[in-house]
Design a protein around this motif. Structure first.
Motif, PDB file in Angstrom:
ATOM      1  N   TYR A  15       0.834  -1.197   0.000  1.00  0.00           N
ATOM      2  CA  TYR A  15       0.000   0.000   0.000  1.00  0.00           C
ATOM      3  C   TYR A  15       0.871   1.251   0.000  1.00  0.00           C
ATOM      4  O   TYR A  15       1.980   1.257   0.520  1.00  0.00           O
ATOM      5  CB  TYR A  15      -0.922   0.020   1.226  1.00  0.00           C
ATOM      6  N   ASP A  16       0.299   2.288  -0.537  1.00  0.00           N
ATOM      7  CA  ASP A  16       0.961   3.586  -0.534  1.00  0.00           C
ATOM      8  C   ASP A  16       0.552   4.306   0.750  1.00  0.00           C
ATOM      9  O   ASP A  16      -0.593   4.719   0.904  1.00  0.00           O
ATOM     10  CB  ASP A  16       0.543   4.376  -1.766  1.00  0.00           C
ATOM     11  N   HIS A  17       1.475   4.405   1.711  1.00  0.00           N
ATOM     12  CA  HIS A  17       1.167   5.030   3.002  1.00  0.00           C
ATOM     13  C   HIS A  17       1.589   6.492   3.054  1.00  0.00           C
ATOM     14  O   HIS A  17       1.600   7.083   4.119  1.00  0.00           O
ATOM     15  CB  HIS A  17       1.872   4.269   4.134  1.00  0.00           C
ATOM     16  N   SER A  18       1.903   7.079   1.936  1.00  0.00           N
ATOM     17  CA  SER A  18       2.431   8.446   1.947  1.00  0.00           C
ATOM     18  C   SER A  18       1.382   9.482   2.322  1.00  0.00           C
ATOM     19  O   SER A  18       1.667  10.428   3.033  1.00  0.00           O
ATOM     20  CB  SER A  18       3.046   8.790   0.600  1.00  0.00           C
ATOM     21  N   ASP A  19       0.143   9.297   1.879  1.00  0.00           N
ATOM     22  CA  ASP A  19      -0.847  10.344   2.171  1.00  0.00           C
ATOM     23  C   ASP A  19      -1.860   9.922   3.230  1.00  0.00           C
ATOM     24  O   ASP A  19      -2.654  10.732   3.670  1.00  0.00           O
ATOM     25  CB  ASP A  19      -1.554  10.747   0.888  1.00  0.00           C
ATOM     26  N   ARG A  20      -1.858   8.689   3.627  1.00  0.00           N
ATOM     27  CA  ARG A  20      -2.748   8.161   4.667  1.00  0.00           C
ATOM     28  C   ARG A  20      -4.222   8.431   4.378  1.00  0.00           C
ATOM     29  O   ARG A  20      -5.007   8.691   5.275  1.00  0.00           O
ATOM     30  CB  ARG A  20      -2.404   8.715   6.042  1.00  0.00           C
ATOM     31  N   THR A  21      -4.618   8.384   3.135  1.00  0.00           N
ATOM     32  CA  THR A  21      -6.027   8.550   2.797  1.00  0.00           C
ATOM     33  C   THR A  21      -6.671   7.171   2.685  1.00  0.00           C
ATOM     34  O   THR A  21      -6.017   6.197   2.364  1.00  0.00           O
ATOM     35  CB  THR A  21      -6.183   9.284   1.449  1.00  0.00           C
ATOM     36  N   PHE A  22      -7.957   7.112   2.974  1.00  0.00           N
ATOM     37  CA  PHE A  22      -8.682   5.850   2.903  1.00  0.00           C
ATOM     38  C   PHE A  22      -9.704   5.925   1.800  1.00  0.00           C
ATOM     39  O   PHE A  22     -10.280   6.982   1.575  1.00  0.00           O
ATOM     40  CB  PHE A  22      -9.346   5.548   4.247  1.00  0.00           C
ATOM     41  N   PRO A  23     -10.054   4.915   1.102  1.00  0.00           N
ATOM     42  CA  PRO A  23      -9.438   3.600   1.208  1.00  0.00           C
ATOM     43  C   PRO A  23      -8.049   3.579   0.559  1.00  0.00           C
ATOM     44  O   PRO A  23      -7.812   4.267  -0.418  1.00  0.00           O
ATOM     45  CB  PRO A  23     -10.398   2.692   0.454  1.00  0.00           C
ATOM     46  N   MET A  24      -7.209   2.779   1.131  1.00  0.00           N
ATOM     47  CA  MET A  24      -5.854   2.683   0.597  1.00  0.00           C
ATOM     48  C   MET A  24      -5.883   1.919  -0.724  1.00  0.00           C
ATOM     49  O   MET A  24      -6.577   0.921  -0.858  1.00  0.00           O
ATOM     50  CB  MET A  24      -4.941   1.976   1.580  1.00  0.00           C
ATOM     51  N   GLN A  25      -5.129   2.378  -1.645  1.00  0.00           N
ATOM     52  CA  GLN A  25      -5.061   1.750  -2.961  1.00  0.00           C
ATOM     53  C   GLN A  25      -3.850   0.819  -3.027  1.00  0.00           C
ATOM     54  O   GLN A  25      -2.771   1.181  -2.583  1.00  0.00           O
ATOM     55  CB  GLN A  25      -4.941   2.819  -4.054  1.00  0.00           C
ATOM     56  N   PRO A  26      -4.035  -0.366  -3.563  1.00  0.00           N
ATOM     57  CA  PRO A  26      -2.883  -1.254  -3.689  1.00  0.00           C
ATOM     58  C   PRO A  26      -1.857  -0.646  -4.645  1.00  0.00           C
ATOM     59  O   PRO A  26      -2.208  -0.042  -5.650  1.00  0.00           O
ATOM     60  CB  PRO A  26      -3.449  -2.538  -4.272  1.00  0.00           C
ATOM     61  N   MET A  27      -0.614  -0.796  -4.294  1.00  0.00           N
ATOM     62  CA  MET A  27       0.464  -0.298  -5.133  1.00  0.00           C
ATOM     63  C   MET A  27       1.148  -1.493  -5.774  1.00  0.00           C
ATOM     64  O   MET A  27       1.401  -2.497  -5.106  1.00  0.00           O
ATOM     65  CB  MET A  27       1.467   0.478  -4.272  1.00  0.00           C
ATOM     66  N   HIS A  28       1.421  -1.436  -7.050  1.00  0.00           N
ATOM     67  CA  HIS A  28       2.050  -2.553  -7.746  1.00  0.00           C
ATOM     68  C   HIS A  28       3.537  -2.571  -7.452  1.00  0.00           C
ATOM     69  O   HIS A  28       4.212  -1.554  -7.576  1.00  0.00           O
ATOM     70  CB  HIS A  28       1.822  -2.442  -9.249  1.00  0.00           C
ATOM     71  N   GLN A  29       4.014  -3.721  -7.052  1.00  0.00           N
ATOM     72  CA  GLN A  29       5.442  -3.889  -6.824  1.00  0.00           C
ATOM     73  C   GLN A  29       6.083  -4.208  -8.171  1.00  0.00           C
ATOM     74  O   GLN A  29       5.681  -5.166  -8.829  1.00  0.00           O
ATOM     75  CB  GLN A  29       5.681  -5.011  -5.823  1.00  0.00           C
ATOM     76  N   PRO A  30       7.041  -3.445  -8.632  1.00  0.00           N
ATOM     77  CA  PRO A  30       7.553  -3.600  -9.987  1.00  0.00           C
ATOM     78  C   PRO A  30       8.313  -4.899 -10.233  1.00  0.00           C
ATOM     79  O   PRO A  30       8.342  -5.388 -11.354  1.00  0.00           O
ATOM     80  CB  PRO A  30       8.468  -2.395 -10.179  1.00  0.00           C
ATOM     81  N   ASN A  31       8.905  -5.538  -9.225  1.00  0.00           N
ATOM     82  CA  ASN A  31       9.733  -6.727  -9.450  1.00  0.00           C
ATOM     83  C   ASN A  31       8.997  -8.038  -9.193  1.00  0.00           C
ATOM     84  O   ASN A  31       9.611  -9.091  -9.205  1.00  0.00           O
ATOM     85  CB  ASN A  31      10.983  -6.665  -8.575  1.00  0.00           C
ATOM     86  N   THR A  32       7.716  -7.990  -8.916  1.00  0.00           N
ATOM     87  CA  THR A  32       6.959  -9.194  -8.632  1.00  0.00           C
ATOM     88  C   THR A  32       6.688  -9.962  -9.926  1.00  0.00           C
ATOM     89  O   THR A  32       6.206  -9.395 -10.893  1.00  0.00           O
ATOM     90  CB  THR A  32       5.626  -8.871  -7.953  1.00  0.00           C
ATOM     91  N   GLN A  33       7.032 -11.250  -9.913  1.00  0.00           N
ATOM     92  CA  GLN A  33       6.761 -12.101 -11.073  1.00  0.00           C
ATOM     93  C   GLN A  33       5.540 -12.947 -10.761  1.00  0.00           C
ATOM     94  O   GLN A  33       5.461 -13.565  -9.715  1.00  0.00           O
ATOM     95  CB  GLN A  33       7.954 -12.986 -11.371  1.00  0.00           C
ATOM     96  N   CYS A  34       4.605 -12.978 -11.678  1.00  0.00           N
ATOM     97  CA  CYS A  34       3.339 -13.666 -11.461  1.00  0.00           C
ATOM     98  C   CYS A  34       3.287 -14.915 -12.335  1.00  0.00           C
ATOM     99  O   CYS A  34       3.562 -14.863 -13.528  1.00  0.00           O
ATOM    100  CB  CYS A  34       2.190 -12.723 -11.812  1.00  0.00           C
ATOM    101  N   ILE A  35       2.928 -16.054 -11.731  1.00  0.00           N
ATOM    102  CA  ILE A  35       2.794 -17.313 -12.461  1.00  0.00           C
ATOM    103  C   ILE A  35       1.346 -17.774 -12.311  1.00  0.00           C
ATOM    104  O   ILE A  35       0.855 -17.931 -11.202  1.00  0.00           O
ATOM    105  CB  ILE A  35       3.741 -18.382 -11.905  1.00  0.00           C
ATOM    106  N   SER A  36       0.678 -18.015 -13.408  1.00  0.00           N
ATOM    107  CA  SER A  36      -0.719 -18.442 -13.335  1.00  0.00           C
ATOM    108  C   SER A  36      -0.799 -19.895 -12.862  1.00  0.00           C
ATOM    109  O   SER A  36       0.118 -20.679 -13.066  1.00  0.00           O
ATOM    110  CB  SER A  36      -1.384 -18.295 -14.699  1.00  0.00           C
ATOM    111  N   PRO A  37      -1.895 -20.279 -12.229  1.00  0.00           N
ATOM    112  CA  PRO A  37      -2.052 -21.660 -11.773  1.00  0.00           C
ATOM    113  C   PRO A  37      -2.019 -22.666 -12.928  1.00  0.00           C
ATOM    114  O   PRO A  37      -1.486 -23.762 -12.776  1.00  0.00           O
ATOM    115  CB  PRO A  37      -3.411 -21.664 -11.081  1.00  0.00           C
ATOM    116  N   ALA A  38      -2.569 -22.311 -14.077  1.00  0.00           N
ATOM    117  CA  ALA A  38      -2.556 -23.232 -15.215  1.00  0.00           C
ATOM    118  C   ALA A  38      -1.137 -23.471 -15.698  1.00  0.00           C
ATOM    119  O   ALA A  38      -0.767 -24.601 -16.037  1.00  0.00           O
ATOM    120  CB  ALA A  38      -3.415 -22.678 -16.349  1.00  0.00           C
ATOM    121  N   LEU A  39      -0.322 -22.433 -15.717  1.00  0.00           N
ATOM    122  CA  LEU A  39       1.073 -22.586 -16.129  1.00  0.00           C
ATOM    123  C   LEU A  39       1.845 -23.421 -15.123  1.00  0.00           C
ATOM    124  O   LEU A  39       2.662 -24.265 -15.502  1.00  0.00           O
ATOM    125  CB  LEU A  39       1.721 -21.213 -16.301  1.00  0.00           C
ATOM    126  N   SER A  40       1.566 -23.232 -13.849  1.00  0.00           N
ATOM    127  CA  SER A  40       2.216 -24.037 -12.813  1.00  0.00           C
ATOM    128  C   SER A  40       1.843 -25.502 -12.943  1.00  0.00           C
ATOM    129  O   SER A  40       2.692 -26.389 -12.835  1.00  0.00           O
ATOM    130  CB  SER A  40       1.815 -23.537 -11.426  1.00  0.00           C
TER     131      SER A  40
END
Length: 103
Positions: A15-40
C-alpha cells in the motif's frame, strides 16, 4: 487474476502510506513475477512426464517375462515339449511365437 509469486516478500499487498487517505489503494510492486495456476500445473505435469519417460526402456524383464520370451522364440515342437512340463498349455506360446515373427 489470482497468481502465485516467486518471492516471499510480496505475500501481502503493498500500500501507498504516503498520504494516509482511505481507502488505501494497492500499489504494484515492480519486481513481482506472477505465475498463473494453469502454467504451474502444466509445468508440474511436464516435469512428471519427463521423469516417468526418462530411461523407460532400461527396465529389465522379470523372470516370468524373460522365460516367456525365451520359450516363444523356440521352434513350435520345442514349445510343445517345454509346455508339457509347465502348467500352461502351449497355445499361448504358439500365438506369441507367431506375434514375435510378425515383429
Amino acid at each position: 487474476m489470482t497468481c502465485f509469486t516467486l518471492n516471499s516478500s510480496s505475500a501481502s499487498l503493498w500500500y501507498d502510506h504516503s498520504d494516509r487517505t482511505f481507502p488505501m489503494q494497492p500499489m504494484h510492486q515492480p519486481n513481482t513475477q506472477c505465475i498463473s495456476p494453469a502454467l504451474s500445473l502444466a509445468a508440474l505435469f511436464t516435469i512428471a512426464l519427463a521423469l516417468r519417460l526418462y530411461r523407460i526402456d532400461a527396465q529389465s524383464f522379470w523372470y516370468d517375462e524373460g522365460l516367456t520370451i525365451a520359450l516363444a522364440i523356440q521352434p513350435l515342437d520345442a514349445i510343445a515339449r517345454a509346455a508339457a512340463a509347465d502348467v500352461h498349455p502351449p497355445l499361448y506360446y504358439w500365438l506369441l511365437h507367431g506375434w514375435v515373427l510378425l515383429m
